[in-house]
Design a protein around this motif. Sequence first.
Motif, PDB file in Angstrom:
ATOM      1  N   VAL A   1       0.855  -1.185   0.000  1.00 30.64           N
ATOM      2  CA  VAL A   1       0.000   0.000   0.000  1.00 30.64           C
ATOM      3  C   VAL A   1       0.890   1.235   0.000  1.00 30.64           C
ATOM      4  O   VAL A   1       1.973   1.222   0.577  1.00 30.64           O
ATOM      5  N   PRO A   2       0.469   2.299  -0.641  1.00 28.35           N
ATOM      6  CA  PRO A   2       1.290   3.508  -0.676  1.00 28.35           C
ATOM      7  C   PRO A   2       1.355   4.160   0.698  1.00 28.35           C
ATOM      8  O   PRO A   2       0.416   4.087   1.490  1.00 28.35           O
ATOM      9  N   GLU A   3       2.462   4.795   0.979  1.00 26.23           N
ATOM     10  CA  GLU A   3       2.659   5.522   2.232  1.00 26.23           C
ATOM     11  C   GLU A   3       1.828   6.794   2.197  1.00 26.23           C
ATOM     12  O   GLU A   3       1.777   7.490   1.187  1.00 26.23           O
ATOM     13  N   PHE A   4       1.164   7.074   3.303  1.00 27.90           N
ATOM     14  CA  PHE A   4       0.367   8.288   3.392  1.00 27.90           C
ATOM     15  C   PHE A   4       1.295   9.492   3.438  1.00 27.90           C
ATOM     16  O   PHE A   4       2.243   9.534   4.223  1.00 27.90           O
ATOM     17  N   LYS A   5       1.042  10.464   2.604  1.00 27.33           N
ATOM     18  CA  LYS A   5       1.844  11.688   2.570  1.00 27.33           C
ATOM     19  C   LYS A   5       0.956  12.863   2.922  1.00 27.33           C
ATOM     20  O   LYS A   5      -0.068  13.087   2.280  1.00 27.33           O
ATOM     21  N   SER A   6       1.341  13.595   3.933  1.00 23.26           N
ATOM     22  CA  SER A   6       0.593  14.809   4.227  1.00 23.26           C
ATOM     23  C   SER A   6       1.062  15.891   3.264  1.00 23.26           C
ATOM     24  O   SER A   6       2.212  15.911   2.846  1.00 23.26           O
ATOM     25  N   LYS A   7       0.183  16.763   2.911  1.00 19.01           N
ATOM     26  CA  LYS A   7       0.523  17.819   1.956  1.00 19.01           C
ATOM     27  C   LYS A   7       1.610  18.733   2.517  1.00 19.01           C
ATOM     28  O   LYS A   7       2.584  19.023   1.892  1.00 19.01           O
ATOM     29  N   SER A   8       1.414  19.184   3.743  1.00 21.88           N
ATOM     30  CA  SER A   8       2.371  20.070   4.375  1.00 21.88           C
ATOM     31  C   SER A   8       2.072  20.137   5.856  1.00 21.88           C
ATOM     32  O   SER A   8       0.934  19.995   6.280  1.00 21.88           O
ATOM     33  N   PHE A   9       3.094  20.350   6.642  1.00 24.19           N
ATOM     34  CA  PHE A   9       2.876  20.509   8.071  1.00 24.19           C
ATOM     35  C   PHE A   9       2.287  21.891   8.367  1.00 24.19           C
ATOM     36  O   PHE A   9       1.461  22.040   9.247  1.00 24.19           O
ATOM     37  N   LEU A  10       2.706  22.886   7.607  1.00 22.96           N
ATOM     38  CA  LEU A  10       2.224  24.243   7.828  1.00 22.96           C
ATOM     39  C   LEU A  10       0.739  24.333   7.513  1.00 22.96           C
ATOM     40  O   LEU A  10       0.288  23.891   6.471  1.00 22.96           O
ATOM     41  N   GLY A  11      -0.017  24.839   8.437  1.00 21.82           N
ATOM     42  CA  GLY A  11      -1.439  24.991   8.243  1.00 21.82           C
ATOM     43  C   GLY A  11      -2.242  23.745   8.565  1.00 21.82           C
ATOM     44  O   GLY A  11      -3.449  23.733   8.372  1.00 21.82           O
ATOM     45  N   SER A  12      -1.582  22.713   9.069  1.00 15.09           N
ATOM     46  CA  SER A  12      -2.312  21.475   9.326  1.00 15.09           C
ATOM     47  C   SER A  12      -3.270  21.613  10.499  1.00 15.09           C
ATOM     48  O   SER A  12      -4.224  20.862  10.610  1.00 15.09           O
ATOM     49  N   GLY A  13      -3.046  22.578  11.382  1.00 14.74           N
ATOM     50  CA  GLY A  13      -3.937  22.764  12.519  1.00 14.74           C
ATOM     51  C   GLY A  13      -4.929  23.898  12.322  1.00 14.74           C
ATOM     52  O   GLY A  13      -5.586  24.334  13.263  1.00 14.74           O
ATOM     53  N   ARG A  14      -5.040  24.370  11.108  1.00 15.61           N
ATOM     54  CA  ARG A  14      -5.913  25.508  10.819  1.00 15.61           C
ATOM     55  C   ARG A  14      -7.352  25.201  11.224  1.00 15.61           C
ATOM     56  O   ARG A  14      -7.888  24.151  10.915  1.00 15.61           O
ATOM     57  N   GLY A  15      -7.942  26.129  11.958  1.00 11.13           N
ATOM     58  CA  GLY A  15      -9.333  25.992  12.348  1.00 11.13           C
ATOM     59  C   GLY A  15      -9.544  25.216  13.636  1.00 11.13           C
ATOM     60  O   GLY A  15     -10.674  25.022  14.053  1.00 11.13           O
ATOM     61  N   THR A  16      -8.469  24.772  14.292  1.00 12.34           N
ATOM     62  CA  THR A  16      -8.640  23.985  15.515  1.00 12.34           C
ATOM     63  C   THR A  16      -8.627  24.852  16.766  1.00 12.34           C
ATOM     64  O   THR A  16      -9.132  24.434  17.798  1.00 12.34           O
ATOM     65  N   ALA A  17      -8.039  26.032  16.707  1.00 15.45           N
ATOM     66  CA  ALA A  17      -7.989  26.917  17.870  1.00 15.45           C
ATOM     67  C   ALA A  17      -8.945  28.087  17.654  1.00 15.45           C
ATOM     68  O   ALA A  17      -9.086  28.600  16.547  1.00 15.45           O
ATOM     69  N   ARG A  18      -9.598  28.475  18.716  1.00 15.99           N
ATOM     70  CA  ARG A  18     -10.533  29.609  18.631  1.00 15.99           C
ATOM     71  C   ARG A  18     -10.107  30.683  19.624  1.00 15.99           C
ATOM     72  O   ARG A  18      -9.737  30.383  20.750  1.00 15.99           O
ATOM     73  N   MET A  19     -10.185  31.937  19.182  1.00 15.38           N
ATOM     74  CA  MET A  19      -9.829  33.065  20.038  1.00 15.38           C
ATOM     75  C   MET A  19     -11.057  33.901  20.312  1.00 15.38           C
ATOM     76  O   MET A  19     -11.930  34.031  19.462  1.00 15.38           O
ATOM     77  N   SER A  20     -11.062  34.457  21.475  1.00 11.60           N
ATOM     78  CA  SER A  20     -12.137  35.366  21.842  1.00 11.60           C
ATOM     79  C   SER A  20     -12.039  36.619  20.980  1.00 11.60           C
ATOM     80  O   SER A  20     -10.933  37.058  20.643  1.00 11.60           O
ATOM     81  N   PRO A  21     -13.156  37.228  20.629  1.00 10.15           N
ATOM     82  CA  PRO A  21     -13.102  38.421  19.775  1.00 10.15           C
ATOM     83  C   PRO A  21     -12.353  39.591  20.423  1.00 10.15           C
ATOM     84  O   PRO A  21     -11.820  40.449  19.730  1.00 10.15           O
ATOM     85  N   ASP A  22     -12.270  39.611  21.749  1.00 11.95           N
ATOM     86  CA  ASP A  22     -11.593  40.725  22.421  1.00 11.95           C
ATOM     87  C   ASP A  22     -10.218  40.314  22.962  1.00 11.95           C
ATOM     88  O   ASP A  22      -9.728  40.880  23.931  1.00 11.95           O
ATOM     89  N   PHE A  23      -9.540  39.391  22.310  1.00  8.31           N
ATOM     90  CA  PHE A  23      -8.275  38.887  22.831  1.00  8.31           C
ATOM     91  C   PHE A  23      -7.184  39.964  22.868  1.00  8.31           C
ATOM     92  O   PHE A  23      -6.257  39.891  23.649  1.00  8.31           O
ATOM     93  N   ASP A  24      -7.292  41.002  22.070  1.00 11.33           N
ATOM     94  CA  ASP A  24      -6.266  42.029  22.052  1.00 11.33           C
ATOM     95  C   ASP A  24      -6.651  43.288  22.838  1.00 11.33           C
ATOM     96  O   ASP A  24      -5.933  44.280  22.813  1.00 11.33           O
ATOM     97  N   GLU A  25      -7.757  43.244  23.545  1.00  9.60           N
ATOM     98  CA  GLU A  25      -8.171  44.370  24.383  1.00  9.60           C
ATOM     99  C   GLU A  25      -7.349  44.376  25.671  1.00  9.60           C
ATOM    100  O   GLU A  25      -6.956  43.329  26.173  1.00  9.60           O
ATOM    101  N   PRO A  26      -7.089  45.551  26.242  1.00  8.69           N
ATOM    102  CA  PRO A  26      -6.340  45.602  27.504  1.00  8.69           C
ATOM    103  C   PRO A  26      -7.144  44.966  28.644  1.00  8.69           C
ATOM    104  O   PRO A  26      -8.371  45.032  28.675  1.00  8.69           O
ATOM    105  N   LEU A  27      -6.442  44.347  29.563  1.00 12.20           N
ATOM    106  CA  LEU A  27      -7.076  43.720  30.716  1.00 12.20           C
ATOM    107  C   LEU A  27      -7.385  44.756  31.782  1.00 12.20           C
ATOM    108  O   LEU A  27      -6.712  45.768  31.906  1.00 12.20           O
TER     109      LEU A  27
END
Length: 73
Positions: free
Chosen positions: A39-65
């Motif tokens: 069977v052919p070896e599985f090849k990932s397209k690229s490591f860069l961007g492989s986690g895209r869409g898995t982390a979510r940030m709050s809309p106010d993450f850059d507001e001062p605390l």
Amino acid sequence: MKTATIRDLRNKFARVSKWLDKGGTVQIIKRGKLFARVVPEFKSKSFLGSGRGTARMSPDFDEPLELQWEAMK
């Protein structure tokens, strides 16, 4: 699924390799019986961007605390 003999692997490996490059599985026949499955070896397209869409940030993450650090008192 394609089939090839041991002789095909030895003499016509380029052809068998092309089948694998296309993503196919190749059954290897030895003395008329199934010997192995390649069977052919599985090849990932690229490591860069492989986690895209898995982390979510709050809309106010850059507001001062509103907190004051003890070092600033």
